[in-house]
Motif scaffolding. Structure first.
Motif, PDB file in Angstrom:
ATOM      1  N   SER A 146       0.824  -1.204   0.000  1.00 25.15           N
ATOM      2  CA  SER A 146       0.000   0.000   0.000  1.00 25.15           C
ATOM      3  C   SER A 146       0.859   1.256   0.000  1.00 25.15           C
ATOM      4  O   SER A 146       0.524   2.250  -0.622  1.00 25.15           O
ATOM      5  CB  SER A 146      -0.885   0.039   1.243  1.00 25.15           C
ATOM      6  N   PHE A 147       1.992   1.192   0.685  1.00 21.59           N
ATOM      7  CA  PHE A 147       2.813   2.397   0.799  1.00 21.59           C
ATOM      8  C   PHE A 147       3.906   2.452  -0.251  1.00 21.59           C
ATOM      9  O   PHE A 147       4.325   3.511  -0.663  1.00 21.59           O
ATOM     10  CB  PHE A 147       3.437   2.484   2.191  1.00 21.59           C
ATOM     11  N   GLY A 148       4.392   1.296  -0.655  1.00 23.34           N
ATOM     12  CA  GLY A 148       5.483   1.314  -1.621  1.00 23.34           C
ATOM     13  C   GLY A 148       4.985   1.624  -3.017  1.00 23.34           C
ATOM     14  O   GLY A 148       3.789   1.689  -3.265  1.00 23.34           O
ATOM     15  N   ALA A 149       5.927   1.792  -3.934  1.00 24.92           N
ATOM     16  CA  ALA A 149       5.576   2.089  -5.312  1.00 24.92           C
ATOM     17  C   ALA A 149       5.340   0.814  -6.115  1.00 24.92           C
ATOM     18  O   ALA A 149       4.976   0.868  -7.276  1.00 24.92           O
ATOM     19  CB  ALA A 149       6.676   2.915  -5.966  1.00 24.92           C
ATOM     20  N   ASP A 150       5.580  -0.371  -5.492  1.00 28.23           N
ATOM     21  CA  ASP A 150       5.413  -1.615  -6.230  1.00 28.23           C
ATOM     22  C   ASP A 150       3.945  -1.959  -6.443  1.00 28.23           C
ATOM     23  O   ASP A 150       3.549  -2.406  -7.502  1.00 28.23           O
ATOM     24  CB  ASP A 150       6.047  -2.794  -5.463  1.00 28.23           C
ATOM     25  N   GLY A 151       3.181  -1.758  -5.406  1.00 28.09           N
ATOM     26  CA  GLY A 151       1.784  -2.179  -5.465  1.00 28.09           C
ATOM     27  C   GLY A 151       0.891  -1.033  -5.887  1.00 28.09           C
ATOM     28  O   GLY A 151       1.184  -0.317  -6.841  1.00 28.09           O
ATOM     29  N   THR A 152      -0.167  -0.853  -5.164  1.00 25.44           N
ATOM     30  CA  THR A 152      -1.127   0.177  -5.551  1.00 25.44           C
ATOM     31  C   THR A 152      -0.525   1.574  -5.367  1.00 25.44           C
ATOM     32  O   THR A 152       0.284   1.811  -4.469  1.00 25.44           O
ATOM     33  CB  THR A 152      -2.412   0.042  -4.713  1.00 25.44           C
ATOM     34  N   GLU A 153      -0.921   2.451  -6.270  1.00 28.54           N
ATOM     35  CA  GLU A 153      -0.498   3.843  -6.114  1.00 28.54           C
ATOM     36  C   GLU A 153      -1.759   4.672  -6.071  1.00 28.54           C
ATOM     37  O   GLU A 153      -2.285   5.083  -7.097  1.00 28.54           O
ATOM     38  CB  GLU A 153       0.376   4.268  -7.298  1.00 28.54           C
ATOM     39  N   SER A 154      -2.251   4.861  -4.879  1.00 27.26           N
ATOM     40  CA  SER A 154      -3.504   5.580  -4.746  1.00 27.26           C
ATOM     41  C   SER A 154      -3.234   7.062  -4.578  1.00 27.26           C
ATOM     42  O   SER A 154      -2.313   7.458  -3.871  1.00 27.26           O
ATOM     43  CB  SER A 154      -4.265   5.050  -3.532  1.00 27.26           C
ATOM     44  N   SER A 155      -4.053   7.847  -5.220  1.00 24.10           N
ATOM     45  CA  SER A 155      -3.853   9.284  -5.104  1.00 24.10           C
ATOM     46  C   SER A 155      -4.330   9.808  -3.763  1.00 24.10           C
ATOM     47  O   SER A 155      -4.066  10.940  -3.408  1.00 24.10           O
ATOM     48  CB  SER A 155      -4.590  10.001  -6.231  1.00 24.10           C
ATOM     49  N   TYR A 156      -5.036   8.955  -3.035  1.00 18.11           N
ATOM     50  CA  TYR A 156      -5.539   9.397  -1.729  1.00 18.11           C
ATOM     51  C   TYR A 156      -4.530   9.119  -0.615  1.00 18.11           C
ATOM     52  O   TYR A 156      -4.658   9.624   0.473  1.00 18.11           O
ATOM     53  CB  TYR A 156      -6.845   8.679  -1.406  1.00 18.11           C
ATOM     54  N   ILE A 163      -6.694   3.628   3.535  1.00 18.12           N
ATOM     55  CA  ILE A 163      -5.703   4.673   3.791  1.00 18.12           C
ATOM     56  C   ILE A 163      -6.033   5.828   2.864  1.00 18.12           C
ATOM     57  O   ILE A 163      -5.530   5.913   1.755  1.00 18.12           O
ATOM     58  CB  ILE A 163      -4.277   4.168   3.525  1.00 18.12           C
ATOM     59  N   ASN A 164      -6.920   6.686   3.275  1.00 18.09           N
ATOM     60  CA  ASN A 164      -7.276   7.785   2.370  1.00 18.09           C
ATOM     61  C   ASN A 164      -7.391   9.126   3.073  1.00 18.09           C
ATOM     62  O   ASN A 164      -7.913  10.074   2.527  1.00 18.09           O
ATOM     63  CB  ASN A 164      -8.562   7.462   1.604  1.00 18.09           C
ATOM     64  N   ARG A 165      -6.876   9.185   4.275  1.00 12.75           N
ATOM     65  CA  ARG A 165      -6.880  10.469   4.966  1.00 12.75           C
ATOM     66  C   ARG A 165      -5.447  10.844   5.304  1.00 12.75           C
ATOM     67  O   ARG A 165      -4.583   9.965   5.406  1.00 12.75           O
ATOM     68  CB  ARG A 165      -7.668  10.380   6.275  1.00 12.75           C
ATOM     69  N   THR A 166      -5.238  12.110   5.468  1.00 11.49           N
ATOM     70  CA  THR A 166      -3.902  12.554   5.834  1.00 11.49           C
ATOM     71  C   THR A 166      -4.010  13.454   7.049  1.00 11.49           C
ATOM     72  O   THR A 166      -4.862  14.350   7.078  1.00 11.49           O
ATOM     73  CB  THR A 166      -3.254  13.329   4.670  1.00 11.49           C
ATOM     74  N   ALA A 167      -3.167  13.185   8.017  1.00 13.00           N
ATOM     75  CA  ALA A 167      -3.165  14.015   9.212  1.00 13.00           C
ATOM     76  C   ALA A 167      -2.031  15.023   9.110  1.00 13.00           C
ATOM     77  O   ALA A 167      -0.924  14.671   8.726  1.00 13.00           O
ATOM     78  CB  ALA A 167      -2.992  13.143  10.443  1.00 13.00           C
ATOM     79  N   SER A 215     -10.947  13.684  -0.200  1.00 16.16           N
ATOM     80  CA  SER A 215     -10.782  14.506  -1.401  1.00 16.16           C
ATOM     81  C   SER A 215      -9.734  15.588  -1.161  1.00 16.16           C
ATOM     82  O   SER A 215      -8.965  15.941  -2.061  1.00 16.16           O
ATOM     83  CB  SER A 215     -12.124  15.112  -1.824  1.00 16.16           C
ATOM     84  N   GLU A 216      -9.669  16.081   0.059  1.00 14.89           N
ATOM     85  CA  GLU A 216      -8.616  17.062   0.367  1.00 14.89           C
ATOM     86  C   GLU A 216      -7.245  16.389   0.325  1.00 14.89           C
ATOM     87  O   GLU A 216      -6.255  16.985  -0.125  1.00 14.89           O
ATOM     88  CB  GLU A 216      -8.850  17.657   1.758  1.00 14.89           C
ATOM     89  N   ALA A 217      -7.221  15.144   0.823  1.00 16.46           N
ATOM     90  CA  ALA A 217      -5.942  14.432   0.815  1.00 16.46           C
ATOM     91  C   ALA A 217      -5.436  14.262  -0.614  1.00 16.46           C
ATOM     92  O   ALA A 217      -4.249  14.422  -0.902  1.00 16.46           O
ATOM     93  CB  ALA A 217      -6.096  13.072   1.478  1.00 16.46           C
ATOM     94  N   GLN A 218      -6.373  13.961  -1.522  1.00 14.95           N
ATOM     95  CA  GLN A 218      -5.971  13.822  -2.923  1.00 14.95           C
ATOM     96  C   GLN A 218      -5.472  15.143  -3.486  1.00 14.95           C
ATOM     97  O   GLN A 218      -4.450  15.209  -4.157  1.00 14.95           O
ATOM     98  CB  GLN A 218      -7.145  13.312  -3.751  1.00 14.95           C
ATOM     99  N   LEU A 219      -6.194  16.195  -3.190  1.00 15.97           N
ATOM    100  CA  LEU A 219      -5.811  17.510  -3.691  1.00 15.97           C
ATOM    101  C   LEU A 219      -4.441  17.904  -3.148  1.00 15.97           C
ATOM    102  O   LEU A 219      -3.601  18.433  -3.869  1.00 15.97           O
ATOM    103  CB  LEU A 219      -6.875  18.528  -3.259  1.00 15.97           C
ATOM    104  N   TYR A 220      -4.232  17.568  -1.884  1.00 19.19           N
ATOM    105  CA  TYR A 220      -2.943  17.892  -1.288  1.00 19.19           C
ATOM    106  C   TYR A 220      -1.830  17.141  -2.015  1.00 19.19           C
ATOM    107  O   TYR A 220      -0.773  17.695  -2.316  1.00 19.19           O
ATOM    108  CB  TYR A 220      -2.915  17.541   0.200  1.00 19.19           C
ATOM    109  N   ASN A 221      -2.069  15.855  -2.306  1.00 23.08           N
ATOM    110  CA  ASN A 221      -1.068  15.074  -3.026  1.00 23.08           C
ATOM    111  C   ASN A 221      -0.757  15.674  -4.387  1.00 23.08           C
ATOM    112  O   ASN A 221       0.382  15.689  -4.837  1.00 23.08           O
ATOM    113  CB  ASN A 221      -1.558  13.635  -3.227  1.00 23.08           C
ATOM    114  N   GLN A 222      -1.797  16.177  -5.048  1.00 19.27           N
ATOM    115  CA  GLN A 222      -1.577  16.794  -6.351  1.00 19.27           C
ATOM    116  C   GLN A 222      -0.737  18.056  -6.221  1.00 19.27           C
ATOM    117  O   GLN A 222       0.199  18.289  -6.973  1.00 19.27           O
ATOM    118  CB  GLN A 222      -2.923  17.146  -6.995  1.00 19.27           C
ATOM    119  N   LEU A 223      -1.065  18.863  -5.235  1.00 22.98           N
ATOM    120  CA  LEU A 223      -0.400  20.158  -5.086  1.00 22.98           C
ATOM    121  C   LEU A 223       1.045  19.999  -4.613  1.00 22.98           C
ATOM    122  O   LEU A 223       1.965  20.602  -5.157  1.00 22.98           O
ATOM    123  CB  LEU A 223      -1.153  21.032  -4.085  1.00 22.98           C
TER     124      LEU A 223
END
Lengths: 443, 363
Positions: free
Chosen positions: B157-167, B202-206, B220-228
């Protein structure tokens, strides 16, 4: 003459002493029968003498094949080299009728190339010289004869291009050749040891080869080549480490492929030296170097193994080394059976019996296979040894030890000299560069 | 001979000195995840949970076996040492790539835990750190159905090998510790929640300050933060055009910011350039002009960005590192003090520049 010779030699049935007489003169001949070609003796001595069509004395005088011998001390040696001694009118002549048993035009076996000359050097100096001369038809090719061995009296030839040869190297070689003091000399490897002089050396500093194309190339680069009678291998000196890593096919095949092959060779040399040591140090000191998945599967497959990792390594390496050794010594037909039995069945069984882990089987085979990628056999043998000190170091110091060990090896290689020339000079060509770091200048 | 004796003596001494680290891989117990919670006991405030991998030569889905060990201890180091007595093999943190802080720890003070992680030599700095909700222990007891290796689900979940979720925001230990001490750059961590007994969300960020959690971003904010902040491309963006829903996938995104003055006010200007492809679009868009659509998307995106930045600003944290940039460009020892007084009132301007590359269809 014959009376004297009878005194000089021990009782031996194969020494022939004959007394011949025709209408005008009488001669005495002596020869050691097994060393001579009977045909030649018949054609050149007995038949012309008994036929008496042409005066034999004038034949002796005109034909340069009959050499006049003035020194009595040389009689013995000449007879032992396959000459016939002829006494006519109180003058002694020697006639070379020696018969040399050798393989006719042998194929390359130790260093085979798919595309490239297939003929190897011969055990007969003349045939070898023929091959080299025809590949290097230059008037500058100089051939010197020396004899080594107080008992074996092995004739050796030193070949070099008199314009291109490095004079300092040539001087050292001549010095060494004249100062060698042994009783017997039979193999190129023996001569190599005598020339190098050090009793314990790790790396070969002299290239031993059977390929005439390698030899002619070496001569064109100004190296000295030494041929031995009764030996299919020649010695090339001086040599650098990179000469040993160079297969003749690198010059014959496509550019990118050969560059890749060269890379492969160096990669596999690193693997074969370090892999067992790295296995120990990673498995027993730093398992975090592996990826998680690999760490778990190694841990899983090792959990049944009762011994620590280095015992496991020793078991497998002992097995593979004995296998390699056995398949070299065995006759060629049984050799392949030994490898199959050993490699396939033993490895599989050892893993199933829980004596070694499955990863160790892979490590061992990689070590063994990549060792054979090295094109020159003597370096391949030297490299085979190098992994053991590293294993010993890795047992105690882990990865750090392996790194330091490799550094020591490199330092040692850089310290080595082959006839005054740096052994580890990056560019394999041997050019006398002024101001080259580590260059030993003898002018 | 003398030299031989000397050399062998040296080797023997070195061996005696060096022979303490030798431990075979199968005699080590690999910790794959470590949870740190707060216990009810005041004398032993830390509850440490270790997820230990049980290696097996067989590898198939669901075959992963783990052993969970829990202990309450006055400090983390003591707890871990104490746990050694609970297991038969040497505990090794070399493959521990997930550290989960319980929500309570993160809400009170995380510095103690971080200190221990940074000091221990066998903990890798590339390990990921996250907040566990509601607590770390229950998360580590989750047994994902598809897991092939112990702990593999969280690694993937955290590494780049498996899923890469924008959240999912991925935080490594080294980055976290840097942020925890750097002035002008605040730490942040993903929040792991439990779905049921078999999977994680794992879709929230503290967002944290130097001591505790200050704000939790919703998905959705977590995703936006990742983009920015991370230029995370494998993400989508939602928009409206003439009352119709639009979803675009981002194929390329670059953002940069500048701190300066605008109309006499301190302003942070953010430029976001992105290239997008439609994933959901009203019919007939293919032949329309894309210009107005881009305009609308730009406006909407800028608005949501400013909203997010304001929210972060209000929480009093600075995870993007505006303060660090200010310190870098304004010399002087009091630069950070100036920035601290400036940040709560600074104005945000976001200029989005969205380029539509295609509709995702071929006519």
């Amino acid at each position: 003459m014959n009376e004297r010779l009878r005194l000089l030699f021990a009782e031996a049935v194969d020494i022939k002493f004959e007394h011949l007489q025709n209408s005008e003169m009488s001669i005495e001949i002596a020869y050691i029968a097994p060393l001579c070609e009977e045909n030649k003796i018949n054609d050149f001595i007995i038949v012309p003498f008994t036929k008496d069509a042409y005066p034999f004395q004038s034949q002796l005088d005109t034909n340069p094949e009959y050499r006049q011998v003035e020194d009595i001390a040389k009689w013995q040696e000449l007879l032992l080299r396959g000459h016939v001694l002829i006494q006519a009118n109180q003058i002694i002549y020697a006639f070379d009728a020696s018969r040399i048993i050798s393989i006719e035009n042998p194929q390359t076996q130790v260093e085979s190339a798919i595309q490239g000359p297939q003929l190897a050097l011969s055990e007969d100096l003349n045939i070898s010289l023929n091959l080299i001369r025809s590949m290097y038809p230059s008037p500058d090719l100089s051939v010197e004869e020396h004899t080594i061995g107080s008992l074996s009296k092995t004739p050796i030839l030193a070949l070099f291009d008199q314009r291109r040869v490095d004079p300092s190297v040539l001087d050292t070689v001549r010095d060494k050749l004249t100062s060698i003091n042994v009783e017997m000399l039979h193999a190129a490897g023996e001569l190599e040891k005598l020339l190098v002089g050090k009793r314990k050396h790790l790396f070969p500093t002299i290239l031993i080869t059977e390929r005439p194309d390698r030899i002619s190339k070496a001569i064109s680069k100004g190296k000295v080549v030494i041929l031995l009678k009764g030996n299919m291998f020649a010695i090339i000196l001086p040599a650098t480490f990179f000469d040993f890593m160079h297969a003749m096919e690198d010059d014959y095949d496509a550019y990118w492929m050969t560059r890749f092959l060269i890379f492969l060779r160096y990669a596999s040399i690193v693997l074969t030296i370090t892999l067992p040591a790295l296995y120990i140090s990673v498995v027993s000191y730093n398992p975090e170097v592996f990826r998680v998945q690999l760490a778990f599967s190694i841990a899983g497959s090792r959990s049944g193994v009762p011994y620590p990792s280095f015992v496991e390594v020793f078991i497998m390496l002992f097995m593979i080394e004995t296998l390699i050794e056995a398949s070299i010594r065995l006759p060629r037909y049984i050799g392949s059976t030994a490898t199959t039995v050993g490699g396939l069945i033993l490895g599989q069984a050892a893993q199933q019996a829980g004596l070694v882990s499955s990863i160790m089987i892979i490590v061992t085979s990689v070590v063994a296979i990549s060792n054979f990628v090295i094109p020159v056999n003597s370096l391949s043998f030297a490299i085979r040894f190098l992994k053991y000190p590293l294993i010993a170091v890795s047992i105690f110091f882990g990865i750090t030890g392996v790194a330091v060990g490799l550094f020591v090896y490199i330092t040692y290689l850089c310290n080595l000299r082959s006839f005054g020339k740096p052994y580890m000079r990056i560019f394999g060509k041997l050019r006398p560069l002024e101001g080259d770091v580590g260059q030993v200048n003898v002018e | 001979m003398n030299a031989m004796i000397r050399i062998s003596l040296a080797i023997v001494t070195l061996c005696l000195l060096g022979a303490c680290g030798f431990k075979d891989i199968d005699k080590r117990f690999f910790v794959v995840a470590l949870g740190i919670d707060q216990s009810e006991n005041d004398k032993k405030p830390y509850r440490i949970t270790l997820q230990l991998a049980v290696p097996s030569p067989k590898i198939e889905p669901g075959a992963s076996k783990t052993q969970i060990e829990t202990i309450d201890a006055p400090s983390i180091a003591e707890g871990v040492r104490m746990l050694k007595a609970y297991v038969d093999k040497e505990i090794d943190f070399g493959h521990c790539k997930i550290f989960i802080l319980g929500e309570k720890v993160a809400n009170s003070d995380y510095q103690g835990a971080l200190e221990w992680m940074m000091r221990r030599r066998d903990i890798q700095s590339v390990a990921n750190i996250a907040i566990g909700k509601p607590d770390a222990e229950s998360l580590l007891k989750v047994n994902p159905l598809s897991e092939r290796y112990p702990g593999n689900t969280l690694f993937l979940s955290f590494g780049a090998d498996g899923t890469e979720s924008s959240y999912t925001y991925v935080e490594s230990l080294s980055d976290f510790s840097r942020r925890a001490s750097e002035e002008g750059l605040d730490p942040l961590m993903p929040v792991i929640a439990k779905d049921n007994q078999e999977s994680f969300i794992i879709n929230r960020t503290a967002l944290l300050d130097k001591k505790r959690v200050r704000l939790v971003l919703n998905p959705s904010e977590a995703q936006l933060y990742n983009q920015l902040a991370n230029d995370f491309t494998k993400s989508s963006m939602h928009g409206m055009f003439e009352g119709l829903d639009l979803v675009v996938a981002i194929t390329e995104i670059h953002s940069k910011f500048r701190i300066g003055q605008q109309n006499g006010e301190d302003t942070i200007t953010m430029d976001v350039k992105m290239k997008v492809v439609f994933e959901e679009a009203p019919k007939g868009l293919y032949s329309d002009q894309w210009g107005p659509v881009q305009e609308d998307l730009n406006k909407e995106y800028a608005k949501s960005c400013v909203k997010l930045l304001r929210k972060i600003q209000k929480a009093g944290v600075d995870p993007i590192g505006f303060g660090l940039r200010y310190r870098a460009t304004h010399p002087g020892s009091d630069a950070f003090k100036k920035w601290e007084s400036m940040y709560p009132t600074i104005k945000f301007v976001v200029r989005a520049n969205i380029i539509i590359e295609g509709t995702g269809l071929i006519k």
